[in-house]
Design an enzyme around this catalytic site. Structure first.
Site, PDB file in Angstrom:
ATOM      1  N   LYS A 155       0.837  -1.217   0.000  1.00 56.96           N
ATOM      2  CA  LYS A 155       0.000   0.000   0.000  1.00 56.96           C
ATOM      3  C   LYS A 155       0.865   1.259   0.000  1.00 56.96           C
ATOM      4  O   LYS A 155       0.634   2.203  -0.767  1.00 56.96           O
ATOM      5  CB  LYS A 155      -0.909  -0.010   1.230  1.00 56.96           C
ATOM      6  CG  LYS A 155      -1.756   1.238   1.371  1.00 56.96           C
ATOM      7  CD  LYS A 155      -2.727   1.400   0.248  1.00 56.96           C
ATOM      8  CE  LYS A 155      -3.403   2.759   0.345  1.00 56.96           C
ATOM      9  NZ  LYS A 155      -4.233   3.046  -0.841  1.00 56.96           N
ATOM     10  N   CYS A 202      -3.562  11.076   1.582  1.00 61.76           N
ATOM     11  CA  CYS A 202      -2.803   9.862   1.229  1.00 61.76           C
ATOM     12  C   CYS A 202      -1.414  10.216   0.705  1.00 61.76           C
ATOM     13  O   CYS A 202      -0.416  10.115   1.399  1.00 61.76           O
ATOM     14  CB  CYS A 202      -3.567   9.070   0.176  1.00 61.76           C
ATOM     15  SG  CYS A 202      -5.137   8.451   0.733  1.00 61.76           S
TER      16      CYS A 202
HETATM   17  N1  LIG Z   1      -9.882   8.359   1.857  1.00 64.80           N
HETATM   18  C1  LIG Z   1      -9.185   7.634   0.975  1.00 64.80           C
HETATM   19  O1  LIG Z   1      -9.120   7.935  -0.248  1.00 64.80           O
HETATM   20  C2  LIG Z   1      -8.462   6.414   1.447  1.00 64.80           C
HETATM   21  C3  LIG Z   1      -8.139   5.474   0.516  1.00 64.80           C
HETATM   22  C4  LIG Z   1      -7.507   4.330   0.957  1.00 64.80           C
HETATM   23  C5  LIG Z   1      -7.171   4.144   2.276  1.00 64.80           C
HETATM   24  N2  LIG Z   1      -7.485   5.079   3.165  1.00 64.80           N
HETATM   25  C6  LIG Z   1      -7.145   4.820   4.565  1.00 64.80           C
HETATM   26  O2  LIG Z   1      -8.371   4.515   5.281  1.00 64.80           O
HETATM   27  C7  LIG Z   1      -8.262   4.966   6.637  1.00 64.80           C
HETATM   28  C8  LIG Z   1      -9.482   5.803   6.972  1.00 64.80           C
HETATM   29  O3  LIG Z   1      -9.484   6.874   6.095  1.00 64.80           O
HETATM   30  P1  LIG Z   1     -10.829   7.708   5.851  1.00 64.80           P
HETATM   31  O4  LIG Z   1     -10.600   8.540   4.646  1.00 64.80           O
HETATM   32  O5  LIG Z   1     -12.027   6.819   5.907  1.00 64.80           O
HETATM   33  O6  LIG Z   1     -10.835   8.654   7.167  1.00 64.80           O
HETATM   34  P2  LIG Z   1     -12.024   9.617   7.649  1.00 64.80           P
HETATM   35  O7  LIG Z   1     -11.371  10.699   8.432  1.00 64.80           O
HETATM   36  O8  LIG Z   1     -12.932   9.945   6.526  1.00 64.80           O
HETATM   37  O9  LIG Z   1     -12.885   8.687   8.663  1.00 64.80           O
HETATM   38  C9  LIG Z   1     -12.330   8.190   9.843  1.00 64.80           C
HETATM   39  C10 LIG Z   1     -13.490   7.849  10.785  1.00 64.80           C
HETATM   40  O10 LIG Z   1     -12.957   7.175  11.924  1.00 64.80           O
HETATM   41  C11 LIG Z   1     -13.627   7.650  13.064  1.00 64.80           C
HETATM   42  N3  LIG Z   1     -12.797   7.396  14.241  1.00 64.80           N
HETATM   43  C12 LIG Z   1     -11.772   8.132  14.715  1.00 64.80           C
HETATM   44  N4  LIG Z   1     -11.270   7.554  15.819  1.00 64.80           N
HETATM   45  C13 LIG Z   1     -11.978   6.409  16.030  1.00 64.80           C
HETATM   46  C14 LIG Z   1     -11.939   5.363  16.992  1.00 64.80           C
HETATM   47  N5  LIG Z   1     -11.046   5.385  17.986  1.00 64.80           N
HETATM   48  N6  LIG Z   1     -12.829   4.359  16.894  1.00 64.80           N
HETATM   49  C15 LIG Z   1     -13.734   4.331  15.893  1.00 64.80           C
HETATM   50  N7  LIG Z   1     -13.827   5.285  14.937  1.00 64.80           N
HETATM   51  C16 LIG Z   1     -12.950   6.308  15.024  1.00 64.80           C
HETATM   52  C17 LIG Z   1     -13.860   9.123  12.794  1.00 64.80           C
HETATM   53  O11 LIG Z   1     -14.898   9.623  13.615  1.00 64.80           O
HETATM   54  C18 LIG Z   1     -14.214   9.098  11.312  1.00 64.80           C
HETATM   55  O12 LIG Z   1     -15.606   8.964  11.120  1.00 64.80           O
HETATM   56  C19 LIG Z   1      -6.933   5.727   6.719  1.00 64.80           C
HETATM   57  O13 LIG Z   1      -5.951   4.886   7.278  1.00 64.80           O
HETATM   58  C20 LIG Z   1      -6.569   6.007   5.263  1.00 64.80           C
HETATM   59  O14 LIG Z   1      -5.168   6.036   5.063  1.00 64.80           O
HETATM   60  C21 LIG Z   1      -8.140   6.230   2.808  1.00 64.80           C
HETATM   61  C1  LIG Z   2      -6.688   3.552  -2.241  1.00 69.50           C
HETATM   62  C2  LIG Z   2      -6.069   4.852  -2.051  1.00 69.50           C
HETATM   63  O1  LIG Z   2      -5.432   5.155  -1.058  1.00 69.50           O
HETATM   64  N1  LIG Z   2      -6.285   5.687  -3.019  1.00 69.50           N
HETATM   65  C3  LIG Z   2      -5.581   6.917  -3.003  1.00 69.50           C
HETATM   66  C4  LIG Z   2      -6.349   7.948  -3.759  1.00 69.50           C
HETATM   67  O2  LIG Z   2      -5.558   9.108  -3.605  1.00 69.50           O
HETATM   68  P1  LIG Z   2      -6.198  10.565  -3.614  1.00 69.50           P
HETATM   69  O3  LIG Z   2      -7.634  10.533  -3.278  1.00 69.50           O
HETATM   70  O4  LIG Z   2      -5.301  11.391  -2.769  1.00 69.50           O
HETATM   71  O5  LIG Z   2      -6.145  10.999  -5.143  1.00 69.50           O
HETATM   72  P2  LIG Z   2      -4.913  11.218  -6.152  1.00 69.50           P
HETATM   73  O6  LIG Z   2      -5.490  11.059  -7.515  1.00 69.50           O
HETATM   74  O7  LIG Z   2      -3.758  10.394  -5.773  1.00 69.50           O
HETATM   75  O8  LIG Z   2      -4.537  12.814  -5.975  1.00 69.50           O
HETATM   76  C5  LIG Z   2      -3.701  13.243  -4.946  1.00 69.50           C
HETATM   77  C6  LIG Z   2      -3.241  14.647  -5.310  1.00 69.50           C
HETATM   78  O9  LIG Z   2      -2.304  14.572  -6.396  1.00 69.50           O
HETATM   79  C7  LIG Z   2      -2.718  15.409  -7.478  1.00 69.50           C
HETATM   80  N2  LIG Z   2      -2.337  14.727  -8.706  1.00 69.50           N
HETATM   81  C8  LIG Z   2      -2.806  13.467  -8.950  1.00 69.50           C
HETATM   82  C9  LIG Z   2      -2.426  12.804 -10.082  1.00 69.50           C
HETATM   83  C10 LIG Z   2      -1.542  13.423 -11.005  1.00 69.50           C
HETATM   84  O10 LIG Z   2      -1.178  12.876 -12.063  1.00 69.50           O
HETATM   85  N3  LIG Z   2      -1.093  14.690 -10.719  1.00 69.50           N
HETATM   86  C11 LIG Z   2      -1.468  15.349  -9.581  1.00 69.50           C
HETATM   87  O11 LIG Z   2      -1.030  16.485  -9.357  1.00 69.50           O
HETATM   88  C12 LIG Z   2      -4.212  15.587  -7.294  1.00 69.50           C
HETATM   89  O12 LIG Z   2      -4.644  16.811  -7.834  1.00 69.50           O
HETATM   90  C13 LIG Z   2      -4.350  15.587  -5.768  1.00 69.50           C
HETATM   91  O13 LIG Z   2      -4.113  16.873  -5.232  1.00 69.50           O
HETATM   92  O14 LIG Z   2      -6.460   7.584  -5.126  1.00 69.50           O
HETATM   93  C14 LIG Z   2      -5.196   7.401  -5.790  1.00 69.50           C
HETATM   94  C15 LIG Z   2      -5.449   7.078  -7.234  1.00 69.50           C
HETATM   95  O15 LIG Z   2      -6.331   5.976  -7.304  1.00 69.50           O
HETATM   96  C16 LIG Z   2      -4.413   6.290  -5.091  1.00 69.50           C
HETATM   97  O16 LIG Z   2      -3.159   6.154  -5.713  1.00 69.50           O
HETATM   98  C17 LIG Z   2      -4.236   6.686  -3.643  1.00 69.50           C
HETATM   99  O17 LIG Z   2      -3.537   5.635  -2.977  1.00 69.50           O
END
Ligand SMILES: NC(=O)c1ccc[n+]([C@@H]2O[C@H](COP(=O)([O-])OP(=O)(O)OC[C@H]3O[C@@H](n4cnc5c(N)ncnc54)[C@H](O)[C@@H]3O)[C@@H](O)[C@H]2O)c1
Ligand SMILES: CC(=O)N[C@@H]1[C@@H](OP(=O)(O)OP(=O)(O)OC[C@H]2O[C@@H](n3ccc(=O)[nH]c3=O)[C@H](O)[C@@H]2O)O[C@H](CO)[C@@H](O)[C@@H]1O
Length: 458
Positions: A236, A290
């Site tokens: 990841k 991220c």
């Molecule tokens: N958002 C993305 O694009 C994305 C993609 C892939 C992975 N992730 C990973 O997923 C994880 C969560 O990200 P997210 O975007 O959903 O975060 P988020 O901030 O949207 O949501 C987190 C939630 O967890 C809750 N929370 C906080 N402390 C808690 C606790 N002790 N017990 C239970 N709930 C609690 C918060 O109230 C909130 O609702 C992170 O580790 C992130 O790196 C995020």
């Molecule tokens: C599963 C998960 O964790 N998913 C994450 C999620 O990441 P994210 O929501 O943060 O989105 P991103 O698209 O990565 O954008 C981040 C920033 O980078 C800028 N950007 C992006 C592309 C580019 O060519 N030039 C740029 O300048 C863009 O404007 C923005 O500010 O999706 C990505 C893709 O699926 C994953 O890789 C990434 O792990």
């Protein structure tokens, strides 16, 4: 009489696999999902549609209330509100604020709470606190799956000891796996249901087996099993590092547009026509929770030199200033003193369509323009709370038409900006347009517009 074995838990079960699958999908094996945010809620909803017996734990009472009312608090996720409604209505999904209470009953525990980064240091405090709650409620045969993005070795060195200490059990009596969340905001249900292969790494072979069974039911996709939890954590993080470095390459190439006297984005597109090249897109900066943070999951905890990762971070963190300077230089070249200019910053979220400002490039751009003395206006069609931009020195307006700018800086290419009528905004004069996302290239060479892009110009 049915010969079906009663299966109450997956880890260590010797029942026929078909019976295990049936127990999981019929709801006889309760699932707890810890964290109901942008990723946790869609995940919990898909678990609920798969098993019919999911309790979500979230410390935010507003989140819990919203879910139990059958609604999603997460905006911009197609299908999520309906799926939450259906699964709550069917009794397949409910939520509560106490993770420990959820852990008492659950037999599969899925942790997807935030992994914070304090400046440049990963902060696992939330993940660790949930591990303590889960450990306290752990029973032999339970499976614990972490989906939160973690620095490699976190499961092995940090979280497994917590689970064992709190439960009094040892690995081998319960299972632990890391299965990274490979989901893009805006398409979470599609991704969780199987847009990409699901990576599974268990702390032992039985953990891998049990986690594979779970994700085989949850997602219609290939399962990529790896040697252990650390390898899965690294997968990841490596994905994110690849993206950050690749974007930095695109950004550094873009800064050569003047010297090379070319449209660098054209050259990138042409270079990418062969399969061994995938240069990403240059832009106003790299935001979100991220990509800008994942590098610190490797550079901070381990004493191994990371010059490339650190340089890439510096290049990407420099793009907001680079973009703001395009506006300031453009104004001066048009004979306008930035201190006498009005500049509209269009698009404040970190990327289009996602109402999130974590590390958004728009904030340093507003700050740099205000520091240069410009009157800064800011607008975003999907962001409700814009207070941080007011603090940074901008006056927030509802729409671009509320502004009479000398320059426009497009930072985030929201759909609503696709048909932005820039010449009308220019009024009688010539307007400086800084197109931070190559979204308004039709105005290149327009008589009323000085077009400045990241990697291309008039
Ligand atoms: N958002 C993305 O694009 C994305 C993609 C892939 C992975 N992730 C990973 O997923 C994880 C969560 O990200 P997210 O975007 O959903 O975060 P988020 O901030 O949207 O949501 C987190 C939630 O967890 C809750 N929370 C906080 N402390 C808690 C606790 N002790 N017990 C239970 N709930 C609690 C918060 O109230 C909130 O609702 C992170 O580790 C992130 O790196 C995020
Ligand atoms: C599963 C998960 O964790 N998913 C994450 C999620 O990441 P994210 O929501 O943060 O989105 P991103 O698209 O990565 O954008 C981040 C920033 O980078 C800028 N950007 C992006 C592309 C580019 O060519 N030039 C740029 O300048 C863009 O404007 C923005 O500010 O999706 C990505 C893709 O699926 C994953 O890789 C990434 O792990």
């Amino acid at each position: 009489m049915s010969t079906q074995t009663t299966v109450e838990a997956l880890y260590g079960s010797v029942a026929p696999v078909a019976d295990q699958r049936e127990a999981f999908t019929s709801g006889r094996i309760p699932v707890g999902v810890y964290g109901l945010g942008k990723m946790g809620l869609p995940l919990a909803a898909v678990y609920a549609e798969t098993t019919g017996n999911v309790t979500g734990a979230d410390v935010d009472p507003a989140v819990v209330e919203c879910v139990n009312d059958g609604h999603s608090h997460v905006v911009g996720e197609p299908g999520l509100d309906a799926l939450v409604g259906e699964t709550v209505e069917a009794g397949a999904l409910s939520a509560e604020t106490d993770p420990a209470a959820v852990a008492e009953d659950a037999r599969v525990h899925v942790v997807i709470v935030p992994t914070l980064v304090d400046d440049k240091t990963p902060d696992l405090s939330i993940v660790r606190s949930v591990a303590e709650d889960v450990g306290a409620g752990l029973d032999a045969g339970d499976l614990v799956v972490f989906e939160s993005t973690l620095p490699p070795r976190s499961c092995r060195d940090e979280l497994l000891p917590v689970l064992e200490a709190e439960s009094g059990l040892e690995l081998g009596e319960f299972g632990l796996a890391f299965c990274p969340e490979r989901t893009h905001s805006g398409r979470a249900l599609e991704d969780i249901r199987g847009a990409h292969p699901k990576v599974v790494g268990g702390a032992d072979a039985e953990s891998t087996r049990a986690a594979k069974l779970v994700y085989d039911e949850l997602a219609d996709t290939d399962l990529v099993t790896v040697s252990d939890t650390t390898t899965a954590e690294a997968v990841k993080v490596f994905e994110g590092l690849y993206r950050d470095v690749n974007i930095a390459l695109a950004n550094e190439l873009a800064t050569h547009a003047d010297a090379l006297e070319i449209d660098v984005t054209e050259a990138i597109a042409a270079a990418n026509t062969q399969p061994f090249c995938d240069i990403h897109t240059p832009g106003a900066g790299v935001g979100g929770h991220c990509i800008p943070y994942y590098p610190y999951f490797l550079t901070d905890p381990f004493d191994v030199p990371t010059p490339l990762l650190e340089t890439a971070r510096a290049v990407n963190d420099g793009m907001p200033t680079y973009t703001a300077e395009l506006a300031l230089t453009g104004l001066r070249d048009e004979g306008v003193d930035p201190a006498d200019a009005t500049v509209l910053v269009a698009g404040l979220t970190y990327r289009a369509g996602v109402a999130e400002t974590r590390k958004t490039p728009a904030l340093p751009i507003v700050e740099r323009l205000a520091e240069a003395g410009a009157t800064v206006l800011a607008t975003d069609p999907i962001l409700d709370d814009t207070s941080e931009f007011s603090v940074a020195g901008a006056t927030v307006v509802d729409a671009p038409t509320d502004a009479d700018p000398d320059a426009v800086v497009l930072v985030t290419a929201h759909e609503e900006f696709r048909d932005l009528d820039v010449p009308t905004l220019a009024g009688d004069g010539r307007l400086v347009l800084v197109d931070g996302r190559q979204a308004l290239t039709e105005y290149r060479g327009h008589e009323s517009v000085r077009y400045e892009g990241v990697g291309l110009h008039d």
